[in-house]
Design a protein around this motif. Structure first.
Motif, mmCIF file in Angstrom:
data_model
loop_
_atom_site.group_PDB
_atom_site.id
_atom_site.type_symbol
_atom_site.label_atom_id
_atom_site.label_comp_id
_atom_site.label_asym_id
_atom_site.label_seq_id
_atom_site.Cartn_x
_atom_site.Cartn_y
_atom_site.Cartn_z
ATOM 1 N N SER A 160 0.889 -1.168 0.000
ATOM 2 C CA SER A 160 0.000 0.000 0.000
ATOM 3 C C SER A 160 0.922 1.211 0.000
ATOM 4 N N ASN A 161 0.350 2.427 0.094
ATOM 5 C CA ASN A 161 1.246 3.581 0.085
ATOM 6 C C ASN A 161 2.005 3.736 1.398
ATOM 7 N N SER A 162 1.606 2.980 2.413
ATOM 8 C CA SER A 162 2.272 3.110 3.709
ATOM 9 C C SER A 162 2.901 1.811 4.200
ATOM 10 N N GLU A 163 2.823 0.754 3.383
ATOM 11 C CA GLU A 163 3.385 -0.528 3.807
ATOM 12 C C GLU A 163 4.247 -1.128 2.704
ATOM 13 N N GLY A 164 5.378 -1.660 3.106
ATOM 14 C CA GLY A 164 6.242 -2.265 2.117
ATOM 15 C C GLY A 164 6.884 -3.532 2.649
ATOM 16 N N ILE A 165 7.208 -4.408 1.732
ATOM 17 C CA ILE A 165 7.918 -5.634 2.095
ATOM 18 C C ILE A 165 9.234 -5.638 1.326
ATOM 19 N N VAL A 166 10.313 -5.735 2.062
ATOM 20 C CA VAL A 166 11.632 -5.792 1.456
ATOM 21 C C VAL A 166 12.139 -7.230 1.560
ATOM 22 N N THR A 167 12.577 -7.774 0.450
ATOM 23 C CA THR A 167 13.151 -9.118 0.460
ATOM 24 C C THR A 167 14.551 -9.048 -0.146
ATOM 25 N N LEU A 168 15.526 -9.494 0.619
ATOM 26 C CA LEU A 168 16.901 -9.581 0.125
ATOM 27 C C LEU A 168 17.217 -11.066 0.041
ATOM 28 N N THR A 169 17.499 -11.526 -1.173
ATOM 29 C CA THR A 169 17.758 -12.955 -1.354
ATOM 30 C C THR A 169 19.214 -13.175 -1.713
ATOM 31 N N ASN A 170 19.854 -14.032 -0.987
ATOM 32 C CA ASN A 170 21.201 -14.473 -1.328
ATOM 33 C C ASN A 170 21.041 -15.606 -2.334
ATOM 34 N N GLU A 171 21.208 -15.285 -3.605
ATOM 35 C CA GLU A 171 20.981 -16.299 -4.649
ATOM 36 C C GLU A 171 21.995 -17.423 -4.542
ATOM 37 N N SER A 172 23.185 -17.093 -4.031
ATOM 38 C CA SER A 172 24.211 -18.131 -3.912
ATOM 39 C C SER A 172 23.753 -19.211 -2.946
ATOM 40 N N ALA A 173 22.975 -18.805 -1.948
ATOM 41 C CA ALA A 173 22.509 -19.772 -0.957
ATOM 42 C C ALA A 173 21.036 -20.089 -1.141
ATOM 43 N N GLY A 174 20.358 -19.328 -1.989
ATOM 44 C CA GLY A 174 18.929 -19.532 -2.197
ATOM 45 C C GLY A 174 18.100 -19.190 -0.972
ATOM 46 N N LYS A 175 18.570 -18.267 -0.174
ATOM 47 C CA LYS A 175 17.862 -17.933 1.061
ATOM 48 C C LYS A 175 17.516 -16.444 1.106
ATOM 49 N N SER A 176 16.406 -16.152 1.764
ATOM 50 C CA SER A 176 15.934 -14.769 1.771
ATOM 51 C C SER A 176 15.782 -14.210 3.173
ATOM 52 N N PHE A 177 15.947 -12.928 3.240
ATOM 53 C CA PHE A 177 15.659 -12.137 4.423
ATOM 54 C C PHE A 177 14.462 -11.262 4.052
ATOM 55 N N VAL A 178 13.410 -11.321 4.853
ATOM 56 C CA VAL A 178 12.187 -10.571 4.536
ATOM 57 C C VAL A 178 11.857 -9.660 5.695
ATOM 58 N N ILE A 179 11.482 -8.445 5.412
ATOM 59 C CA ILE A 179 11.035 -7.566 6.480
ATOM 60 C C ILE A 179 9.913 -6.664 5.980
ATOM 61 N N ASN A 180 8.891 -6.519 6.825
ATOM 62 C CA ASN A 180 7.791 -5.596 6.523
ATOM 63 C C ASN A 180 8.132 -4.242 7.122
ATOM 64 N N LEU A 181 7.921 -3.228 6.345
ATOM 65 C CA LEU A 181 8.195 -1.879 6.833
ATOM 66 C C LEU A 181 6.941 -1.034 6.678
ATOM 67 N N THR A 182 6.782 -0.070 7.557
ATOM 68 C CA THR A 182 5.663 0.858 7.395
ATOM 69 C C THR A 182 6.193 2.280 7.317
ATOM 70 N N SER A 183 5.425 3.089 6.658
ATOM 71 C CA SER A 183 5.793 4.490 6.499
ATOM 72 C C SER A 183 5.914 5.137 7.873
ATOM 73 N N PRO A 184 7.041 5.779 8.147
ATOM 74 C CA PRO A 184 7.214 6.351 9.475
ATOM 75 C C PRO A 184 6.250 7.500 9.777
ATOM 76 N N THR A 185 5.815 8.226 8.779
ATOM 77 C CA THR A 185 4.834 9.295 9.011
ATOM 78 C C THR A 185 3.950 9.418 7.780
ATOM 79 N N LYS A 186 2.842 10.128 7.949
ATOM 80 C CA LYS A 186 1.952 10.347 6.807
ATOM 81 C C LYS A 186 2.627 11.195 5.728
ATOM 82 N N LEU A 187 3.640 11.899 6.129
ATOM 83 C CA LEU A 187 4.341 12.734 5.155
ATOM 84 C C LEU A 187 5.222 11.899 4.237
#
Ligand SMILES: *[C@@H]1O[C@H](CO)[C@@H](O)[C@H](O)[C@H]1NC(C)=O
Ligand SMILES: *[C@@H]1O[C@H](CO)[C@@H](O)[C@H](O)[C@H]1NC(C)=O
Ligand SMILES: *[C@@H]1O[C@H](CO)[C@@H](O)[C@H](O)[C@H]1NC(C)=O
Ligand SMILES: *[C@@H]1O[C@H](CO)[C@@H](O)[C@H](O)[C@H]1NC(C)=O
Ligand SMILES: *[C@@H]1O[C@H](CO)[C@@H](O)[C@H](O)[C@H]1NC(C)=O
Ligand SMILES: CC(=O)N[C@H]1CO[C@H](CO)[C@@H](O)[C@@H]1O
Length: 265
Positions: A160-187
């Motif tokens: 959404s405009n205030s929610e994001g999911i960041v995924t960093l995948t180490n392709e060499s290992a085939g493994k991912s780090f996932v984190i949900n982030l939210t907009s710190p302010t309405k601005l």
């Protein structure tokens, strides 16, 4: 904020570093991330480039930017894969960060981004993964450990405009780090107006870090998706080159619709 407080269990596939980011990095990489000096319009192509891409010169950004989505649509994801460059420790101090993001160019009030920084200080080379949902100074200040030669895929998804999911995948290992982030302010709600694949000369302690010579970093499998489920490649992207004190510091080529190479020049 302690990194460990932020991490979902899936993150354990990466090895953690409890180190802090380079001082000032978390506070400033985003805030000072907007490119400055815009010289717009088609530029004469240097020999060797195959496209007729528009080039802009920026004090901070080099790479490829989709500067607007198709009419009536917004960007809601961007993805790209790159190999973490091996930094020579002997060429003096310097740093840069490679990342994929949404917004932050013409839509300057927000940015959702993640990537890897590399820095050389007194012949010590450091690499770190990081992510951010920018406004002000609010985002995680720790990072995941990465090494030269790791093939990393960055996925930026704005649910959404205030929610994001960041995924960093180490392709060499085939493994991912996932984190949900939210907009710190309405601005800092996202606009979905830009998508980009960048190497940045980031700001630390109030000034730009000396730009490191990273050689060439190529983002491959790069694309962005929109609210209408269109997938856009880089064919129509604008090239950004870093220009400082009248020197053009980078050489960027759009190699194909899914690939951009960014060289230190
Ligand atoms: C670049 O523009 C020239 C002149 O309009 C055209 O002939 C050429 O095909 C274009 N090249 C690409 C790769 O689009
Ligand atoms: C990525 O995977 C490779 C191969 O397993 C491993 O050597 C490397 O340490 C991993 N990198 C990270 C950041 O987990
Ligand atoms: C992250 O967001 C996704 C999509 O909104 C949701 O399905 C998932 O449960 C969230 N994960 C966490 C840990 O909050
Ligand atoms: C790019 O995508 C293709 C097709 O999905 C895949 O086979 C290839 O391994 C990817 N390249 C990298 C460097 O991840
Ligand atoms: C886009 O794709 C998703 C998942 O397939 C679907 O739920 C959504 O309705 C689609 N949106 C549009 C505008 O087609
Ligand atoms: C050298 C340079 O152009 N630095 C710029 C980096 O971006 C910030 C924010 O736009 C500018 O304030 C700096 O001047």
């Amino acid at each position: 904020m302690k990194f460990s407080n932020l991490l979902p269990c899936s993150a354990l596939i990466f090895s953690y570093a409890a180190r802090a980011l380079p001082r000032g990095f978390s506070d400033h990489v985003l805030r000072r991330s907007n490119p400055s000096s815009r010289i717009e319009g088609p530029q004469p192509q240097t020999a060797g480039t195959s496209s007729n891409a528009t080039i802009q010169y920026s004090g901070n950004w080099s790479g490829a930017v989709l500067v607007s989505p198709p009419t009536g649509e917004i960007f809601n994801s961007a993805v790209g894969t790159f190999t973490v460059p091996s930094m020579p420790s002997v060429n003096g101090n310097g740093a840069a960060a490679a990342w994929v993001g949404i917004d932050g160019d013409t839509f300057a009030t927000a940015i959702l981004q993640a990537g890897v920084f590399f820095s050389v200080t007194d012949q010590t080379v450091e690499y770190g993964a990081w992510y951010a949902f920018f406004s002000k100074n609010t985002y995680g200040s720790d990072y995941v450990q990465v090494s030269a030669g790791d093939v990393i895929t960055v996925n930026i998804d704005a649910s959404s405009n205030s929610e994001g999911i960041v995924t960093l995948t180490n392709e060499s290992a085939g493994k991912s780090f996932v984190i949900n982030l939210t907009s710190p302010t309405k601005l800092s709600y996202l606009g979905g107006q830009n998508a980009e694949w960048i190497i940045e000369d980031y700001t630390q302690n109030g000034g730009l870090v000396p730009l490191a010579n990273w050689g060439t970093v190529t983002f491959v499998n790069a694309s962005a998706s929109t609210s209408a489920n269109n997938t856009l490649g880089l064919e129509d992207a604008t090239i950004f080159d870093i220009e400082q004190y009248n020197d053009i510091m980078t050489y960027v080529t759009i190699d194909s619709d899914s690939s951009v190479s960014i060289s230190y020049a």
